[in-house]
Design a protein around this motif. Structure first.
Motif, PDB file in Angstrom:
ATOM      1  N   SER A 107       2.351   0.508   2.533  1.00 52.64           N
ATOM      2  CA  SER A 107       2.537   1.778   3.247  1.00 52.64           C
ATOM      3  C   SER A 107       2.782   2.933   2.284  1.00 52.64           C
ATOM      4  O   SER A 107       3.431   2.774   1.241  1.00 52.64           O
ATOM      5  CB  SER A 107       3.717   1.657   4.213  1.00 52.64           C
ATOM      6  N   ILE A 108       2.273   4.095   2.661  1.00 55.99           N
ATOM      7  CA  ILE A 108       2.451   5.297   1.836  1.00 55.99           C
ATOM      8  C   ILE A 108       3.636   6.094   2.372  1.00 55.99           C
ATOM      9  O   ILE A 108       3.704   6.360   3.580  1.00 55.99           O
ATOM     10  CB  ILE A 108       1.173   6.160   1.886  1.00 55.99           C
ATOM     11  N   PRO A 109       4.596   6.498   1.519  1.00 56.62           N
ATOM     12  CA  PRO A 109       5.732   7.312   1.973  1.00 56.62           C
ATOM     13  C   PRO A 109       5.262   8.578   2.678  1.00 56.62           C
ATOM     14  O   PRO A 109       4.193   9.121   2.353  1.00 56.62           O
ATOM     15  CB  PRO A 109       6.466   7.642   0.670  1.00 56.62           C
ATOM     16  N   ASN A 207       0.501   1.067   7.264  1.00 58.71           N
ATOM     17  CA  ASN A 207      -0.413   0.045   6.770  1.00 58.71           C
ATOM     18  C   ASN A 207      -0.811  -0.908   7.901  1.00 58.71           C
ATOM     19  O   ASN A 207      -0.899  -2.126   7.731  1.00 58.71           O
ATOM     20  CB  ASN A 207       0.175  -0.746   5.602  1.00 58.71           C
ATOM     21  N   SER A 208      -1.017  -0.335   9.067  1.00 56.09           N
ATOM     22  CA  SER A 208      -1.396  -1.088  10.262  1.00 56.09           C
ATOM     23  C   SER A 208      -2.061  -0.125  11.233  1.00 56.09           C
ATOM     24  O   SER A 208      -2.043   1.091  11.020  1.00 56.09           O
ATOM     25  CB  SER A 208      -0.157  -1.712  10.905  1.00 56.09           C
ATOM     26  N   TYR A 209      -2.654  -0.667  12.280  1.00 53.87           N
ATOM     27  CA  TYR A 209      -3.322   0.179  13.269  1.00 53.87           C
ATOM     28  C   TYR A 209      -2.398   0.449  14.459  1.00 53.87           C
ATOM     29  O   TYR A 209      -1.611  -0.426  14.847  1.00 53.87           O
ATOM     30  CB  TYR A 209      -4.592  -0.497  13.779  1.00 53.87           C
ATOM     31  N   PRO A 210      -2.498   1.634  15.052  1.00 60.16           N
ATOM     32  CA  PRO A 210      -1.651   1.927  16.223  1.00 60.16           C
ATOM     33  C   PRO A 210      -2.080   1.130  17.452  1.00 60.16           C
ATOM     34  O   PRO A 210      -1.268   0.832  18.322  1.00 60.16           O
ATOM     35  CB  PRO A 210      -1.858   3.427  16.441  1.00 60.16           C
ATOM     36  N   PHE A 211      -3.355   0.763  17.505  1.00 58.22           N
ATOM     37  CA  PHE A 211      -3.889   0.009  18.644  1.00 58.22           C
ATOM     38  C   PHE A 211      -4.681  -1.173  18.088  1.00 58.22           C
ATOM     39  O   PHE A 211      -5.683  -0.986  17.395  1.00 58.22           O
ATOM     40  CB  PHE A 211      -4.805   0.897  19.499  1.00 58.22           C
ATOM     41  N   ASN A 232       6.509  -2.498  11.181  1.00 60.50           N
ATOM     42  CA  ASN A 232       6.688  -2.985   9.798  1.00 60.50           C
ATOM     43  C   ASN A 232       7.929  -2.412   9.124  1.00 60.50           C
ATOM     44  O   ASN A 232       8.008  -2.338   7.893  1.00 60.50           O
ATOM     45  CB  ASN A 232       5.448  -2.657   8.942  1.00 60.50           C
ATOM     46  N   GLY A 233       8.900  -1.964   9.954  1.00 56.93           N
ATOM     47  CA  GLY A 233      10.158  -1.456   9.401  1.00 56.93           C
ATOM     48  C   GLY A 233      10.065  -0.088   8.770  1.00 56.93           C
ATOM     49  O   GLY A 233      10.997   0.380   8.106  1.00 56.93           O
ATOM     50  N   VAL A 234       8.945   0.603   8.987  1.00 61.53           N
ATOM     51  CA  VAL A 234       8.751   1.937   8.399  1.00 61.53           C
ATOM     52  C   VAL A 234       9.470   2.981   9.247  1.00 61.53           C
ATOM     53  O   VAL A 234       9.427   2.945  10.475  1.00 61.53           O
ATOM     54  CB  VAL A 234       7.248   2.278   8.315  1.00 61.53           C
TER      55      VAL A 234
END
Length: 561
Positions: A107-109, A207-211, A232-234
């Motif tokens: 994941s990107i900040p 780093n994942s898709y919303p749907f 993912n805890g973001v």
């Protein structure tokens, strides 16, 4: 294809594969002019022929990408047709694509993701300024060069018809990034890029898709449910949650517009945030957002259409296209306008192609004219044939220049006045005028050198002397033009037959064939032949040396008859 290839003495292509797809392979190359790496996309003609849709998308990709000039868009330098392949010389991005970046770094900040977003927006502004909808924004199509992001892959892009029908209907793009209206088969406009941008931003942050789902149907249903902003805890800011929520609205009537994107705090407050270098990336082009005040960038309103959750069964598109009679009449009128505009655009493209065939024909003479200096052989005079080639080229260039400047409809275009009013016509006219000016400068020098050769060789042929001393072709020009070129080619061939070194042999053979090509230039003009000169050059270089003499004899016979 094997080994290294060189094009125009500039692009050197090797076998290092950067990526591979269903119908294309990308290999690494080098631009010898500036010693910079390039990417060469090799596309199979056979696979394109097997799939007409891919063939159309490929042609469209090249056409659209050539229009776009921005540091935030992958640049295409040149396209070659070689045997069974098309070869696209493109900008090389050593950082790969954003998908690989996410796989490696996760994941990107948030603040860095906003910096990335600023650059993507800058690229989209250039795309949208040409009335192009990208339709396939996803990490695999965002490339990284240094610290800079560049949008690429315009195979799914399309031009919207301004002030008439600025919508599409085709279902394209990756399922995760498709806007609901594309899946539904509804007409759509620039708002589909807003939805895709939302999915792309979500992907960068989580780093994942919303749907997510195993099929288009599943993904479509998920689009109508709530979005997980803690995946993912973001952890992201409330402003970012609001921004993403508005980008990813299922109903485009509720979705944020392009102008509102720039007014949202996530964007507006970061326009001059030095922490993400947004001032360098974004501020100089800030005035460009005025393009989004155009009504065509408003999300299309279909208040009479209610999308149901089960519409992805058979007949989805038909169930969602119930319109009033007034709306149908309005759309019919728009379609007629769009069809007429499309017909104009196609005719303009046809005209440009025909003009470029003419220009490329005499440009082959330019290749020969430049090559004379490489063959400075004392026992063979190159000044007289060089002059004749330039005089022929100047005559052809002058004719084309006059046709353009005097606005003569030489191709009987139906929409000729629209063509005359287009920017394309102005650019074409400018290009041809520049050709003529460049030729004019070289012509005077070459003419003087040819006169000196006449004196040095004690030539008394009055027709030849008159031809060299005059600007316009005289009555005997064609005959003298052919004779001078054949005499030059014969001189080169006598030396070729004594040479043992294979590389020198190839060089002389190539020059001889260029000369005989110039002898047949009139036939190409009459037949209006679209000539693939790069492919022809490769064929010359790959000719079996044992066939050199038989080919030369054949070409000489053709030239003299």
């Amino acid at each position: 294809m094997s080994g290294s290839l060189c094009f125009d003495d500039r692009f050197l292509i090797d076998q290092e594969v950067l990526g591979k797809g269903a119908f294309a392979t990308v290999v690494k190359g080098l631009d010898l002019k500036n010693q910079q790496h390039i990417a060469c996309k090799i596309v199979s003609k056979q696979k394109l022929k097997e799939n007409p849709t891919l063939d159309n998308l490929f042609a469209q990709e090249i056409q659209l990408q050539r229009k776009l000039q921005s540091p935030y868009i992958i640049q295409i330098y040149k396209v070659y047709s070689v045997d069974n392949f098309y070869m696209l010389m493109m900008e090389y991005c050593e950082g790969g694509d954003l998908e690989k970046y996410l796989q490696k770094n996760g994941s990107i900040p948030e603040q860095k993701a906003i910096g990335f977003l600023m650059q993507i927006l800058a690229g989209l502004r250039e795309i949208h300024s040409h009335s192009i909808i990208h339709r396939d924004l996803k990490p695999q199509n965002i490339f990284i060069k240094g610290n800079q992001l560049k949008i690429g892959d315009f195979g799914c892009a399309r031009t919207a018809f301004i002030d008439s029908l600025n919508t599409g209907k085709t279902t394209v793009g990756s399922s995760y990034f498709k806007a609901p209206e594309i899946i539904e088969g509804l007409e759509y406009g620039f708002e589909v890029d807003i939805f895709s941008l939302g999915v792309l931003l979500y992907k960068m942050l989580f780093n994942s898709y919303p749907f997510e789902g195993q099929s288009v149907q599943e993904i479509y249903k998920k689009m109508q449910s709530s979005i997980d902003f803690k995946k993912n805890g973001v952890v992201i800011s409330n402003q970012m949650i609001d921004f993403l929520s508005r980008l990813l609205k299922f109903d485009r009537n509720d979705r944020i517009t392009w102008l509102q994107v720039y007014k949202h705090p996530i964007i507006s407050k970061n326009l001059k945030n030095d922490n993400i270098l947004a001032e360098n990336i974004f501020a100089p082009q800030f005035i460009d957002i005025q393009i989004y005040q155009d009504p065509k960038f408003l999300n299309r309103s279909f208040s009479s259409i209610k999308v149901q959750s089960n519409v992805l069964t058979s007949g989805l598109a038909e169930e969602n296209k119930q319109k009033s009679n007034i709306y149908q009449q309005d759309e019919g009128k728009k379609r007629m306008q769009a069809e007429q505009k499309e017909a104009k655009e196609k005719e303009i493209q046809y005209a440009v192609k025909q003009y470029l065939i003419k220009r490329n024909t005499y440009a082959q003479l330019w290749e020969l004219a430049k090559s004379f200096n490489k063959f400075q052989i004392p026992q063979i005079d190159s000044k007289i044939p060089s002059f004749f080639v330039l005089k022929k080229m100047k005559s052809l260039s002058s004719q084309l220049q006059n046709e353009l400047n005097q606005r003569i409809n030489i191709f009987n275009l139906k929409f000729f006045n629209d063509f005359l009013d287009s920017e394309i016509y102005e650019n074409l006219q400018k290009c041809i005028n520049e050709d003529f000016c460049e030729l004019d400068k070289l012509f005077n020098t070459t003419q003087q050198e040819a006169i000196e050769s006449i004196q040095k060789l004690n030539i008394n042929n009055q027709d030849l002397i008159q031809e060299i001393k005059t600007l316009q072709p005289c009555q005997e020009f064609k005959k003298l033009y052919i004779e001078s070129l054949v005499a030059y080619a014969n001189g080169l061939n006598q030396i070729l037959q004594k040479i043992k070194d294979p590389i020198q042999q190839s060089g002389f053979f190539y020059q001889i064939i260029l000369v005989y090509d110039a002898c047949s230039i009139d036939k190409k003009i009459i037949d209006n032949i679209e000539y693939d000169f790069e492919k022809h050059k490769l064929e010359i270089f790959n000719t079996d040396p044992e066939k050199f003499q038989s080919i030369i004899e054949q070409r000489q016979t053709e030239a003299l008859n």
